[in-house]
Design a protein around this motif. Structure first.
Motif, PDB file in Angstrom:
ATOM      1  N   LEU A   5    -111.086 -23.343   1.047  1.00 19.74           N
ATOM      2  CA  LEU A   5    -111.132 -23.601   2.473  1.00 19.74           C
ATOM      3  C   LEU A   5    -111.228 -24.920   2.753  1.00 19.74           C
ATOM      4  O   LEU A   5    -110.637 -25.653   3.591  1.00 19.74           O
ATOM      5  N   THR A   6    -112.537 -25.476   2.093  1.00 23.08           N
ATOM      6  CA  THR A   6    -112.890 -26.704   2.564  1.00 23.08           C
ATOM      7  C   THR A   6    -112.128 -27.884   2.081  1.00 23.08           C
ATOM      8  O   THR A   6    -111.773 -28.781   2.854  1.00 23.08           O
ATOM      9  N   GLY A   7    -111.525 -27.858   0.714  1.00 22.35           N
ATOM     10  CA  GLY A   7    -110.534 -28.730   0.354  1.00 22.35           C
ATOM     11  C   GLY A   7    -109.370 -28.845   1.142  1.00 22.35           C
ATOM     12  O   GLY A   7    -108.854 -29.745   1.629  1.00 22.35           O
ATOM     13  N   PHE A   8    -108.844 -27.592   1.509  1.00 25.08           N
ATOM     14  CA  PHE A   8    -107.340 -27.657   2.024  1.00 25.08           C
ATOM     15  C   PHE A   8    -107.723 -28.127   3.565  1.00 25.08           C
ATOM     16  O   PHE A   8    -107.042 -28.812   4.166  1.00 25.08           O
ATOM     17  N   ALA A   9    -108.933 -27.652   4.128  1.00 21.50           N
ATOM     18  CA  ALA A   9    -109.095 -28.153   5.320  1.00 21.50           C
ATOM     19  C   ALA A   9    -109.147 -29.619   5.816  1.00 21.50           C
ATOM     20  O   ALA A   9    -108.421 -30.459   6.510  1.00 21.50           O
ATOM     21  N   VAL A  10    -109.736 -30.286   4.658  1.00 24.80           N
ATOM     22  CA  VAL A  10    -109.764 -31.999   4.682  1.00 24.80           C
ATOM     23  C   VAL A  10    -108.433 -32.538   4.471  1.00 24.80           C
ATOM     24  O   VAL A  10    -108.123 -33.439   5.449  1.00 24.80           O
ATOM     25  N   GLY A 106    -107.610 -34.650  -7.691  1.00 28.66           N
ATOM     26  CA  GLY A 106    -108.565 -35.380  -7.155  1.00 28.66           C
ATOM     27  C   GLY A 106    -109.174 -34.976  -5.916  1.00 28.66           C
ATOM     28  O   GLY A 106    -110.130 -34.442  -5.678  1.00 28.66           O
ATOM     29  N   ASN A 107    -108.114 -35.236  -4.656  1.00 29.57           N
ATOM     30  CA  ASN A 107    -108.859 -35.004  -3.293  1.00 29.57           C
ATOM     31  C   ASN A 107    -108.835 -33.497  -2.984  1.00 29.57           C
ATOM     32  O   ASN A 107    -109.796 -32.904  -2.013  1.00 29.57           O
ATOM     33  N   ILE A 112    -113.100 -28.435  -4.543  1.00 27.69           N
ATOM     34  CA  ILE A 112    -112.859 -27.033  -5.200  1.00 27.69           C
ATOM     35  C   ILE A 112    -113.624 -26.676  -6.377  1.00 27.69           C
ATOM     36  O   ILE A 112    -114.279 -25.657  -6.754  1.00 27.69           O
ATOM     37  N   ALA A 113    -113.668 -27.921  -7.246  1.00 28.63           N
ATOM     38  CA  ALA A 113    -114.410 -27.668  -8.527  1.00 28.63           C
ATOM     39  C   ALA A 113    -116.035 -27.839  -8.012  1.00 28.63           C
ATOM     40  O   ALA A 113    -116.726 -26.999  -8.673  1.00 28.63           O
ATOM     41  N   THR A 291     -98.546 -26.325  -1.548  1.00 28.86           N
ATOM     42  CA  THR A 291    -100.020 -26.535  -0.862  1.00 28.86           C
ATOM     43  C   THR A 291    -100.150 -25.139  -0.144  1.00 28.86           C
ATOM     44  O   THR A 291    -101.373 -24.694  -0.154  1.00 28.86           O
ATOM     45  N   ALA A 292     -98.936 -24.830   0.807  1.00 27.43           N
ATOM     46  CA  ALA A 292     -99.518 -23.693   1.432  1.00 27.43           C
ATOM     47  C   ALA A 292     -99.393 -22.215   0.549  1.00 27.43           C
ATOM     48  O   ALA A 292    -100.260 -21.373   1.052  1.00 27.43           O
TER      49      ALA A 292
END
Length: 306
Positions: A5-10, A106-107, A112-113, A291-292
């Motif tokens: 969730l953090t990765g996708f939010a950024v 990368g981003n 996520i890792a 991505t979605a």
């Protein structure tokens, strides 16, 4: 799950800012083009050089990378096969194959890792593989398939050496292989420039969404749906099958390769398509769709194998 969730939010926030910039015209009519060229010719090569120059090249020969590489090749090969049968051009097939197999290591992969796998270095092998092998190969195909007069053989053979992305990657590998330490006065400016790469790519992607409808509509619908399905479903299933059946991975090692393979298509693929002016809609909408879809896919993988 928090890392997903953090990765996708950024990513979503930065793309959203790019969309607003595009809607309001703050960067002018050429804003997306300038950001794309900045990322392709300057920022991304600098980022790849600084990243790979300090990398441990022994990870290239790891067992986990073999699984990831095999899953990448299989997913790309499936798209290429369909593309050849359907008679799609070399540029469209190349971009679609990348969108079917080239993960956002990368981003999105790094956060996520950190939060899901517990170690950011676990994405290093796929970063190396994609930048050392996949990117130079794909960009060479795009270079050679450009319309125009046939070029001499020596120009074709040296195509990777004249591509800024490939040059940045290969230069970083050479530095890492020789063990040379880049002097700080030279490394710090490159690091600063490289830090612009991900924001520039995401902002350009957001600007490109201005006036776009829902993804997977129009003439490229079949290719978009196919590439997104291969990326978010077929590739992680292939990685799981190979990990369990061939390499006998289990536990954290199996979770690592499946999570990495389930990552969506990388946003910088749109930069490549835009730079070469080929299959831009396919790249943009396939990245958006994968991505979605990858959000529930990654959550499911983390829950089942974590």
């Amino acid at each position: 799950m928090q890392g997903v969730l953090t990765g996708f939010a950024v990513i979503a926030v930065v793309i959203g800012i790019g969309y607003v910039l595009g809607r309001r015209g703050h960067l002018g009519d050429d804003g997306r083009t300038v950001l794309t060229r900045l990322a392709f010719n300057v920022a991304t090569p600098a980022l790849l050089f600084t990243t790979l120059a300090g990398a441990d090249l022994s990870v290239v020969f790891s067992q986990r990378l073999l699984v990831t590489a095999a899953a990448t090749v299989c997913a790309a090969a499936l798209f290429v096969t369909v593309g050849l049968v359907r008679g799609w051009g070399a540029g469209k097939i190349t971009v679609g194959a990348l969108c079917s197999s080239y993960v956002n290591a990368g981003n999105l992969g790094i956060p996520i890792a950190v939060y899901v796998l517990g170690d950011a270095s676990l994405v290093a092998p796929v970063l190396l593989f994609q930048q050392i092998v996949v990117t130079p190969l794909a960009l060479t195909v795009l270079d050679l398939s450009r319309p125009g007069e046939p070029r001499p053989l020596w120009q074709r053979l040296t195509t990777p050496l004249r591509n800024p992305i490939a040059v940045g990657s290969l230069s970083g590998v050479v530095v890492a292989a020789t063990g040379w330490t880049v002097p700080s006065p030279a490394l710090e400016p490159l690091t600063l420039i490289g830090n612009m790469s991900v924001p520039a790519v995401l902002l350009a992607f957001g600007i490109s969404l201005r006036g776009s409808g829902m993804p997977a509509r129009g003439d490229n619908r079949g290719a978009i749906v196919l590439s997104a399905a291969l990326k978010t479903t077929a590739q992680p299933l292939i990685a799981w099958s190979l990990g369990v059946g061939v390499f006998h991975l289990h536990g954290a090692a199996l979770l690592d390769v499946v999570v990495v393979s389930a990552l969506p298509a990388a946003q910088n693929l749109y930069t490549y398509a835009s730079q070469y002016r080929v299959a831009e809609q396919l790249a943009r909408e396939s990245i958006l769709l994968s991505t979605a879809v990858s959000v529930p896919a990654l959550i499911a993988v983390a829950a089942l194998l974590g």
